[in-house]
Scaffold this motif. Structure first.
Motif, PDB file in Angstrom:
ATOM      1  N   UNK A  97       1.152  -1.331  -0.104  1.00  0.00           N
ATOM      2  CA  UNK A  97      -0.010  -0.288   0.017  1.00  0.00           C
ATOM      3  C   UNK A  97       1.060   1.251  -0.182  1.00  0.00           C
ATOM      4  N   UNK A  98       0.184   2.427  -0.696  1.00  0.00           N
ATOM      5  CA  UNK A  98       1.013   3.448  -0.092  1.00  0.00           C
ATOM      6  C   UNK A  98       0.190   4.770  -0.471  1.00  0.00           C
ATOM      7  N   UNK A  99       0.020   5.753  -0.549  1.00  0.00           N
ATOM      8  CA  UNK A  99      -0.843   6.777   0.272  1.00  0.00           C
ATOM      9  C   UNK A  99      -0.028   8.474  -0.020  1.00  0.00           C
ATOM     10  N   UNK A 100      -0.876   9.308  -0.531  1.00  0.00           N
ATOM     11  CA  UNK A 100      -0.757  10.594  -1.013  1.00  0.00           C
ATOM     12  C   UNK A 100      -1.965  11.383   0.189  1.00  0.00           C
ATOM     13  N   UNK A 101      -0.956  12.665   0.125  1.00  0.00           N
ATOM     14  CA  UNK A 101      -1.518  12.968   1.310  1.00  0.00           C
ATOM     15  C   UNK A 101      -0.809  15.090   1.417  1.00  0.00           C
ATOM     16  N   UNK A 102      -2.142  15.496   0.812  1.00  0.00           N
ATOM     17  CA  UNK A 102      -1.841  16.838   0.177  1.00  0.00           C
ATOM     18  C   UNK A 102      -1.908  18.179   1.470  1.00  0.00           C
ATOM     19  N   UNK A 103      -0.767  18.738   1.244  1.00  0.00           N
ATOM     20  CA  UNK A 103      -0.458  19.371   2.509  1.00  0.00           C
ATOM     21  C   UNK A 103       0.039  20.801   1.759  1.00  0.00           C
ATOM     22  N   UNK A 104      -1.067  21.876   2.093  1.00  0.00           N
ATOM     23  CA  UNK A 104      -1.022  23.639   1.671  1.00  0.00           C
ATOM     24  C   UNK A 104       0.652  24.040   1.749  1.00  0.00           C
ATOM     25  N   UNK A 105       0.868  24.806   1.059  1.00  0.00           N
ATOM     26  CA  UNK A 105       1.766  25.504   0.450  1.00  0.00           C
ATOM     27  C   UNK A 105       2.634  26.222   1.576  1.00  0.00           C
ATOM     28  N   UNK A 106       3.922  25.597   2.504  1.00  0.00           N
ATOM     29  CA  UNK A 106       3.916  27.139   3.825  1.00  0.00           C
ATOM     30  C   UNK A 106       4.671  28.070   3.048  1.00  0.00           C
ATOM     31  N   UNK A 107       4.622  28.764   1.294  1.00  0.00           N
ATOM     32  CA  UNK A 107       5.333  29.452   0.706  1.00  0.00           C
ATOM     33  C   UNK A 107       4.817  29.927  -0.536  1.00  0.00           C
ATOM     34  N   UNK A 108       4.268  30.225  -1.419  1.00  0.00           N
ATOM     35  CA  UNK A 108       4.361  30.462  -3.029  1.00  0.00           C
ATOM     36  C   UNK A 108       5.566  31.040  -3.829  1.00  0.00           C
ATOM     37  N   UNK A 109       5.726  30.685  -4.272  1.00  0.00           N
ATOM     38  CA  UNK A 109       6.634  31.126  -5.552  1.00  0.00           C
ATOM     39  C   UNK A 109       6.168  32.931  -5.785  1.00  0.00           C
ATOM     40  N   UNK A 110       6.664  33.676  -5.719  1.00  0.00           N
ATOM     41  CA  UNK A 110       6.385  35.419  -5.379  1.00  0.00           C
ATOM     42  C   UNK A 110       5.238  35.836  -4.052  1.00  0.00           C
ATOM     43  N   UNK A 111       5.732  35.057  -3.547  1.00  0.00           N
ATOM     44  CA  UNK A 111       4.288  34.953  -2.643  1.00  0.00           C
ATOM     45  C   UNK A 111       4.600  36.269  -0.913  1.00  0.00           C
ATOM     46  N   UNK A 112       4.344  37.408  -1.418  1.00  0.00           N
ATOM     47  CA  UNK A 112       4.146  38.473  -0.995  1.00  0.00           C
ATOM     48  C   UNK A 112       4.847  38.425   1.490  1.00  0.00           C
ATOM     49  N   UNK A 113       6.007  38.724   1.701  1.00  0.00           N
ATOM     50  CA  UNK A 113       6.367  38.501   2.853  1.00  0.00           C
ATOM     51  C   UNK A 113       5.274  38.359   3.888  1.00  0.00           C
ATOM     52  N   UNK A 114       4.119  39.481   3.924  1.00  0.00           N
ATOM     53  CA  UNK A 114       3.565  39.350   4.679  1.00  0.00           C
ATOM     54  C   UNK A 114       2.454  38.689   4.482  1.00  0.00           C
ATOM     55  N   UNK A 115       2.391  37.849   4.090  1.00  0.00           N
ATOM     56  CA  UNK A 115       1.209  36.788   3.612  1.00  0.00           C
ATOM     57  C   UNK A 115       1.492  35.430   4.413  1.00  0.00           C
ATOM     58  N   UNK A 116       2.990  35.190   4.281  1.00  0.00           N
ATOM     59  CA  UNK A 116       4.084  34.085   4.333  1.00  0.00           C
ATOM     60  C   UNK A 116       3.324  33.120   6.029  1.00  0.00           C
ATOM     61  N   UNK A 117       3.536  34.382   6.998  1.00  0.00           N
ATOM     62  CA  UNK A 117       3.128  34.041   8.529  1.00  0.00           C
ATOM     63  C   UNK A 117       1.970  32.889   8.314  1.00  0.00           C
ATOM     64  N   UNK A 118       0.654  33.346   7.306  1.00  0.00           N
ATOM     65  CA  UNK A 118      -0.549  32.669   7.494  1.00  0.00           C
ATOM     66  C   UNK A 118      -0.972  31.349   6.720  1.00  0.00           C
ATOM     67  N   UNK A 119      -0.054  31.784   5.789  1.00  0.00           N
ATOM     68  CA  UNK A 119      -0.025  30.580   4.926  1.00  0.00           C
ATOM     69  C   UNK A 119       1.623  28.967   5.641  1.00  0.00           C
TER      70      UNK A 119
END
Length: 221
Positions: A97-119
């Motif tokens: 067996x194997x499984x895939x688990x999706x995780x929200x990105x901690x920071x996207x490319x070109x994401x504004x630094x002010x929004x990084x703590x939330x993501x």
């Protein structure tokens, strides 16, 4: 005279710092677990692009009958990495067996630094759920070993591992493999996670000239 609340806070911070110090890895290699089983569960983070290719190249040389079940942590929306993981499973002809688990990105490319703590917090909550909550609410289990190789979300996943370790819960041992592209120096993720990994591996010997924990195993991908 200090207020009792300040005294309690200072004592709490001191005890927490002591606990973190005590759970830091002391050896650069992973000692064999007692009563070694015939198989071990494995988890790996696929960080998209070249990081995914390198991580899957590492896994391709393993015996999937021995390292089972396998869990792939994948950044949310990275359908290509999910497809490549399933292609590898098909190529290996695995029946385990194997499984895939999706995780929200901690920071996207070109994401504004002010929004990084939330993501980053959203990513941390998801990783903590997989490490701490899921084993009690579903058939999902915590892997024996977690392989990381560079993207920023690796830091969040590593932090979630240490939350489990802090409270004495089951957690995977962390193997960090620095990207093949890092020839002269460590990535930022590597610098952050270096003290916290059970095994820290680089692919170019010159990276270790400045000292610190780590070992060079040559080109692995």
């Amino acid at each position: 005279m200090l207020h009792p609340l300040y005294t309690a806070m200072a004592l709490g911070v001191t005890l927490a710092a002591l606990r973190i110090y005590l759970i830091l890895p002391r050896a650069k290699t992973i000692p064999p677990p007692p009563g070694r089983a015939s198989s071990r569960s494995l988890a790996v983070f696929l960080g998209s692009g070249g990081h995914t290719s390198e991580a899957l190249a590492l896994l391709s040389g393993l015996d999937f009958h021995r390292y089972t079940p396998r869990t792939y942590y994948i950044s949310d929306g990275d359908h290509l990495s999910a497809r490549k993981a399933m292609d590898l499973e098909d190529f290996k002809g695995s029946v385990s067996s194997f499984s895939l688990r999706m995780v929200p990105r901690a920071r996207r490319v070109h994401q504004h630094l002010l929004t990084v703590p939330l993501s980053a917090m959203r990513s941390f909550c998801a990783c903590t759920y997989y490490m701490m909550v899921a084993p009690f609410t579903s058939r999902a289990d915590v892997a024996d070993v977690l392989i990381l190789n560079g993207p920023g979300t690796c830091c969040v996943l590593g932090l979630a591992v240490y939350v489990n370790k802090f409270f004495g819960l089951r957690c995977p041992r962390i193997i960090y493999v620095e990207s093949f592209a890092r020839v002269e120096g460590l990535s930022l993720t590597g610098k952050i996670l270096r003290p916290f990994t059970d095994r820290f591996i680089v692919q170019w010997p010159q990276i270790l000239r400045e000292g610190g924990r780590g070992e060079c195993c040559g080109c692995l991908v």
